[in-house]
Write an enzyme that holds these catalytic residues in place. Structure first.
Site, PDB file in Angstrom:
ATOM      1  N   LYS A   1      26.353  17.027   6.253  1.00 24.50           N
ATOM      2  CA  LYS A   1      25.920  18.379   5.679  1.00 24.50           C
ATOM      3  C   LYS A   1      24.251  18.504   5.914  1.00 24.50           C
ATOM      4  O   LYS A   1      23.931  16.709   7.247  1.00 24.50           O
ATOM      5  CB  LYS A   1      26.638  19.507   5.180  1.00 24.50           C
ATOM      6  CG  LYS A   1      27.245  19.336   5.203  1.00 24.50           C
ATOM      7  CD  LYS A   1      28.148  20.484   4.358  1.00 24.50           C
ATOM      8  CE  LYS A   1      30.236  20.651   4.124  1.00 24.50           C
ATOM      9  NZ  LYS A   1      30.156  21.483   3.212  1.00 24.50           N
TER      10      LYS A   1
ATOM     11  N   ASN B   1      31.677  13.659   4.965  1.00 23.58           N
ATOM     12  CA  ASN B   1      29.808  15.653   5.646  1.00 23.58           C
ATOM     13  C   ASN B   1      28.883  15.694   5.163  1.00 23.58           C
ATOM     14  O   ASN B   1      28.868  15.898   3.738  1.00 23.58           O
ATOM     15  CB  ASN B   1      30.959  15.955   5.918  1.00 23.58           C
ATOM     16  CG  ASN B   1      30.087  17.759   6.637  1.00 23.58           C
ATOM     17  OD1 ASN B   1      29.562  16.905   7.499  1.00 23.58           O
ATOM     18  ND2 ASN B   1      30.277  18.513   7.331  1.00 23.58           N
TER      19      ASN B   1
ATOM     20  N   GLU C   1      31.961  26.223   8.551  1.00 28.53           N
ATOM     21  CA  GLU C   1      30.499  27.172   8.359  1.00 28.53           C
ATOM     22  C   GLU C   1      29.608  27.399   9.777  1.00 28.53           C
ATOM     23  O   GLU C   1      29.155  28.412   9.923  1.00 28.53           O
ATOM     24  CB  GLU C   1      29.430  25.786   7.116  1.00 28.53           C
ATOM     25  CG  GLU C   1      29.871  25.815   5.857  1.00 28.53           C
ATOM     26  CD  GLU C   1      29.411  23.940   4.970  1.00 28.53           C
ATOM     27  OE1 GLU C   1      29.459  23.827   4.301  1.00 28.53           O
ATOM     28  OE2 GLU C   1      29.404  23.392   5.857  1.00 28.53           O
TER      29      GLU C   1
ATOM     30  N   GLU D   1      40.636  22.073   5.113  1.00 25.20           N
ATOM     31  CA  GLU D   1      39.591  22.688   4.244  1.00 25.20           C
ATOM     32  C   GLU D   1      39.650  24.530   3.568  1.00 25.20           C
ATOM     33  O   GLU D   1      39.270  25.257   4.679  1.00 25.20           O
ATOM     34  CB  GLU D   1      38.262  21.767   4.263  1.00 25.20           C
ATOM     35  CG  GLU D   1      37.764  20.884   5.260  1.00 25.20           C
ATOM     36  CD  GLU D   1      36.712  20.778   4.892  1.00 25.20           C
ATOM     37  OE1 GLU D   1      35.963  19.960   3.971  1.00 25.20           O
ATOM     38  OE2 GLU D   1      36.321  20.809   6.029  1.00 25.20           O
TER      39      GLU D   1
ATOM     40  N   HIS E   1      34.219  23.318  11.822  1.00 24.37           N
ATOM     41  CA  HIS E   1      34.228  23.188  10.626  1.00 24.37           C
ATOM     42  C   HIS E   1      33.901  25.311  10.503  1.00 24.37           C
ATOM     43  O   HIS E   1      32.713  25.743  10.291  1.00 24.37           O
ATOM     44  CB  HIS E   1      32.844  22.554   9.933  1.00 24.37           C
ATOM     45  CG  HIS E   1      32.425  22.814   8.102  1.00 24.37           C
ATOM     46  ND1 HIS E   1      32.020  23.536   7.555  1.00 24.37           N
ATOM     47  CD2 HIS E   1      32.990  21.780   7.886  1.00 24.37           C
ATOM     48  CE1 HIS E   1      32.627  23.333   5.544  1.00 24.37           C
ATOM     49  NE2 HIS E   1      33.062  21.833   6.872  1.00 24.37           N
TER      50      HIS E   1
ATOM     51  N   SER F   1      35.596  20.494  -1.960  1.00 27.12           N
ATOM     52  CA  SER F   1      35.408  19.839  -3.579  1.00 27.12           C
ATOM     53  C   SER F   1      36.783  18.280  -3.787  1.00 27.12           C
ATOM     54  O   SER F   1      36.433  18.305  -5.054  1.00 27.12           O
ATOM     55  CB  SER F   1      35.577  20.221  -4.478  1.00 27.12           C
ATOM     56  OG  SER F   1      34.792  21.371  -4.158  1.00 27.12           O
TER      57      SER F   1
ATOM     58  N   GLY G   1      32.139  23.493  -1.829  1.00 25.75           N
ATOM     59  CA  GLY G   1      31.330  23.488  -1.962  1.00 25.75           C
ATOM     60  C   GLY G   1      30.791  24.293  -3.768  1.00 25.75           C
ATOM     61  O   GLY G   1      30.183  24.683  -4.197  1.00 25.75           O
TER      62      GLY G   1
END
Length: 315
Positions: free
Chosen positions: A74, A72, A158, A228, A156, A274, A234
């Site tokens: 992003k 991904n 986010e 995730e 996701h 990560s 991240g």
């Protein structure tokens, strides 16, 4: 909600969309928000040793699907950096039996499609919940299919936090994307606060139930579940192999109960959070980790190829 009613909701005509699945959120800080919990459901995962690795928890039924790694990208990159990344990926040698999918930013999809080696499939990072129309900034599933993009990432964290997409809205998006011929990497995962409360599997179950409500058992052949943990995305923090395996085993146990044992065995469950070239081998050895959804490390061609080749440790 029945499968029929959910599918009907997802296919609402463009002139009368439903926006009930979008919430007002408080910007980037929402990534660490608490979410309202449903009535608690407890999933127990048994821990026992086997010959592969005595330190790992073992599921009653480990996955049987082909290892799958998604990258991904992003909202990263420019023309020069994307070109360099594609060159590095094309130069890399995939020696393991693994399905690999790259998800560039939407605007770079045509450029990547024309230059990336065919050993990599392509994915979009999002698509709309229904047919196209007056939805500024959105991309319809039909548009992706029309441009020969076979995959899409949905759910996701986010987008859940920053855009305000609810579980139910994501379930509708997954159903609509599948109905138009796309395969879906469907993301789930808990925040740090939810993990510390012991709600990891409750959150995953709630998020998956919204998808179960919207698609048929046969549709799960078009879905990869991407677990995730939000607190690991991240941040450099990674769930230990034991933690990741416990959660993946719990997800598979839930799928056996909510859909069927056959679907639970066949559905592929990626780990994301990560993942990098240094930790991928140990994670890949876990019985119920069927691949990775990689963020930052997917922007490094050599590192991403190493991650893809860690599939050889997933026996």
């Amino acid at each position: 909600m029945s499968i029929v009613s959910c599918a009907a909701t997802a296919a609402v005509p463009a002139a009368a969309p439903r926006f009930a699945g979008l919430r007002r959120v408080a910007g980037p800080a929402a990534l660490n928000r608490d979410v309202e919990q449903p009535s608690a459901v407890s999933l127990q995962v048994s821990g026992r040793s086997n010959s592969r690795a005595s330190r790992r928890c073992v599921a009653t039924m480990a996955g049987t699907g082909r290892f799958v790694v998604g990258g991904n990208w992003k909202c990263n990159g420019n023309t020069a950096s994307i070109q360099k990344l594609v060159q590095d990926l094309n130069a890399g040698e995939i020696t393991a039996d693994v399905e690999v999918i790259c998800a560039p930013p939407m605007i770079y999809l045509p450029r990547v499609q024309s230059t990336l080696d065919r050993k990599y499939a392509l994915s979009a990072q999002n698509c709309w919940v229904g047919a196209g129309g007056a939805f500024t900034g959105e991309v319809a599933a039909e548009m992706l299919v029309d441009n020969n993009i076979p995959w899409v990432i949905l759910g996701h964290s986010e987008r859940r936090a920053l855009i305000g997409e609810s579980d139910e809205f994501i379930g509708q998006k997954v159903a609509y994307a599948i109905s138009k011929g796309l395969s879906v990497m469907a993301c789930i995962g808990e925040t740090l606060e939810e993990r510390e409360r012991g709600d990891t599997l409750n959150v995953c179950r709630r998020q998956l139930q919204a998808i179960v409500n919207c698609i048929s058992p046969a549709d799960w052949a078009k879905v990869v579940i991407a677990y995730e943990p939000v607190w690991a995305i991240g941040t450099g923090k990674v769930a230990t192999p034991v933690e990741a395996q416990e959660t993946h085993a719990g997800i598979r146990k839930y799928m056996a109960e909510a859909v069927s044992p056959a679907v639970a065995s066949a559905v592929r469950i990626q780990y994301g959070g990560s993942v990098n070239a240094g930790n991928c081998e140990e994670l890949a050895r876990c019985e119920d980790i069927d691949g990775f959804l990689v963020g930052g490390a997917s922007l490094d061609g050599a590192a991403f190829v190493t991650i893809c080749n860690s599939a050889r440790f997933n026996n």
